[in-house]
Enzyme design. Structure first.
Site, PDB file in Angstrom:
ATOM      1  N   GLU A  70       0.807  -1.223   0.000  1.00  0.00           N
ATOM      2  CA  GLU A  70       0.000   0.000   0.000  1.00  0.00           C
ATOM      3  C   GLU A  70       0.843   1.276   0.000  1.00  0.00           C
ATOM      4  OE1 GLU A  70      -4.065  -1.440   2.156  1.00  0.00           O
ATOM      5  OE2 GLU A  70      -2.354  -1.192   3.470  1.00  0.00           O
TER       6      GLU A  70
HETATM    7  C1  ACM Z   1      -1.914  -5.487   4.070  1.00  0.00           C
HETATM    8  O1  ACM Z   1      -2.981  -5.995   4.478  1.00  0.00           O
HETATM    9  N1  ACM Z   1      -1.868  -4.188   3.786  1.00  0.00           N
HETATM   10  C2  ACM Z   1      -0.711  -6.266   3.899  1.00  0.00           C
END
Ligand code: ACM
Length: 522
Positions: free
Chosen positions: A328
């Site tokens: 992310e």
């Molecule tokens: C994640 O759940 N951002 C690895």
């Protein structure tokens, strides 16, 4: 649920003071009624009974595990159970040095009959896993901490058992909410019950930095001072962290530390203005959004910081792996992400560790030997899955953590009070019913190192919150990681799973009573 369990334990303690009356009969737990399902089970119709004269027979190399076993059995049986090198019958024998190479690095053999139980293995880890099996073969009351009525039978026969995968993990996010050393130890004991062997700690995120780094003290002093919702947060001193690592090792779990980079870094950016491209520190963050923070990829100080953090963390880590996150990174351009990962992965190698990253790392160039942790969904796009599969074909190992299967923070149903639902609702059957070997299209099954169940803690605050989300899904994850594919069957698994509930009650572990599982009456 938890409070009532504790009251029952207390009541049983009072009624049993000074005595251990025997119930007239107690049928032994069938030899195969174990989670995770053993590789092979051959009952022979006999049984052993632990009695006031039973010994735990050890040698120099198995004494530690003998004492651990005695620590479990003594309070509930009320028996002396001396841990001794003296031979003879009426004993639980712990033996290392089996010549059976097929037992490998974590397997064991358990032989039970009239004259005793013998657990044999090639390694301490194997012996420890064999002891977990023995616990499950005894009546559930053995897990209580006050003297309980016997008898204490163990079904006769032979179990030969080895794991399917070498990576059987769980992750605890100690950043969104902080958990104390004692809470982590309790979690470790829960993992050990089901033969898990990796504890991944998510030590940093936007909301908190949780591990002391001497060369950057504000990371914890300031960056560790809060958490989701604005509570006081917390952090592990190096001594705390070493104690977690030591305790995990005593349960044959390897701690895998994660520092998430280049995104999920607000706590670090708030602690040191220099780490920000504009030189301005943002405020601490106590919300639950993701994807808004990034280390400054073009500043040299970023790499001084990363080098110091990885060096100090590697020095605290006897295990082989260091997780650098990489998920992310929505505030980092793709070009910067690749540049960052190209520079940071060699730092991990320089300090003697092997890189793990969330599977977005496969969008850069994973270092030789690196592992990618896949956290997509069934419905993740074909292109993203193909990128991970290509990396796997080129030698990147895979840890499977599909979010709509084994994310422990997903709600079970829409009525689950805790947890999130962005990956869907994950009932216990959905969590269990998939096969790691053919999960990711195009990835060779030989690339799959195993499975890991993450517990993200945006909504998880207390130990009983942890227990409610972990049980009953975690044992299913353990079974996916340990048991041969041929044993995989929801209809027989759910019966073995149901039989675990009295053990959780005895241990004070609250759990979600899924309607999918034929639990015994309360
Ligand atoms: C994640 O759940 N951002 C690895």
């Amino acid at each position: 649920m938890r409070r009532r369990t504790l009251l029952l334990v207390a009541a049983a303690g009072i009624s049993a003071v000074g005595a251990a009356p025997e119930a007239p009969t107690r049928t032994p737990t069938p030899l195969g009624r174990v989670v995770p399902a053993p590789a092979s089970v051959a009952p022979d119709g006999t049984a052993f009974r632990i009695t006031p004269t039973t010994r735990i027979q050890v040698d120099r190399n198995t004494e530690r595990i003998g004492l651990y076993l005695a620590g479990i059995l003594r309070p509930s049986t009320g028996y002396r159970l001396p841990v001794t090198s003296r031979g003879g019958s009426d004993a639980i024998r712990l033996r290392l040095g089996s010549r059976d190479k097929a037992l490998g690095g974590e397997g064991y053999r358990l032989d039970s009959g009239k004259h005793g139980v013998t657990i044999t293995a090639r390694t301490s880890a194997g012996l420890f896993h064999g002891v977990q099996t023995l616990r499950q073969l005894l009546p559930a009351a053995v897990e209580k901490r006050t003297v309980q009525p016997g008898p204490w039978p163990v079904a006769g026969g032979t179990i030969k058992d080895t794991p399917r995968y070498g990576w059987r993990g769980a992750m605890l996010d100690v950043s969104r909410h902080f958990f104390t050393v004692d809470q982590v130890k309790r979690f470790i004991d829960e993992l050990a019950l089901y033969k898990l062997n990796k504890l991944h700690l998510h030590l940093s995120d936007d909301q908190g930095w949780r591990i002391a780094i001497d060369s950057w003290p504000r990371l914890t002093e300031y960056g560790g001072s809060t958490q989701v919702g604005g509570g006081p947060g917390g952090f592990y001193t190096k001594a705390d962290y070493k104690e977690i690592v030591r305790y995990a090792a005593s349960r044959h779990l390897e701690v895998v530390p994660e520092i998430d980079m280049p995104g999920h870094t607000n706590a670090a950016l708030a602690s040191y203005a220099d780490l920000n491209c504009d030189g301005v520190a943002p405020p601490l963050y106590t919300g639950t959004e993701v994807g808004f923070s990034s280390l400054c990829v073009d500043k040299e100080v970023t790499y001084d910081f990363v080098d110091d953090v990885i060096r100090e963390l590697a020095a605290l880590t006897p295990g082989r792996y260091l997780h650098i996150g990489g998920d992310e990174a929505h505030s980092t351009s793709h070009e910067d992400y690749v540049k960052f990962m190209d520079r940071v992965q060699p730092v991990v190698a320089r300090y003697g560790k092997t890189v793990i990253g969330w599977h977005q790392l496969t969008g850069a160039t994973p270092a030789k030997g690196a592992l990618a942790q896949y956290w997509g969904l069934d419905e993740t796009g074909a292109e993203e899955k193909a990128q991970v599969a290509r990396a796997a074909q080129n030698g990147t190992g895979l840890i499977l953590s599909p979010a709509d299967r084994i994310y422990l923070d997903m709600k079970y149903t829409k009525d689950t009070p805790l947890g999130l639902d962005w990956a869907g609702l994950v009932e216990v059957d959905r969590s269990y019913d998939w096969d790691p070997a053919d999960y990711l299209p195009g990835a060779p099954s030989s690339a799959v190192q195993g499975v890991e169940a993450p517990l993200w803690t945006e909504t998880i605050v207390t130990t009983s919150d942890i227990d409610h989300m972990v049980f009953p899904r975690l044992p299913g994850v353990a079974e996916l990681g340990w048991s041969p594919a041929a044993t995989h069957d929801w209809d027989t698994y759910k019966v073995r799973l149901a039989a675990q509930a009295p053990r959780w009650d005895a241990l004070g572990i609250g759990y979600y009573r899924s309607p999918k599982v034929p639990w015994p009456a309360e």
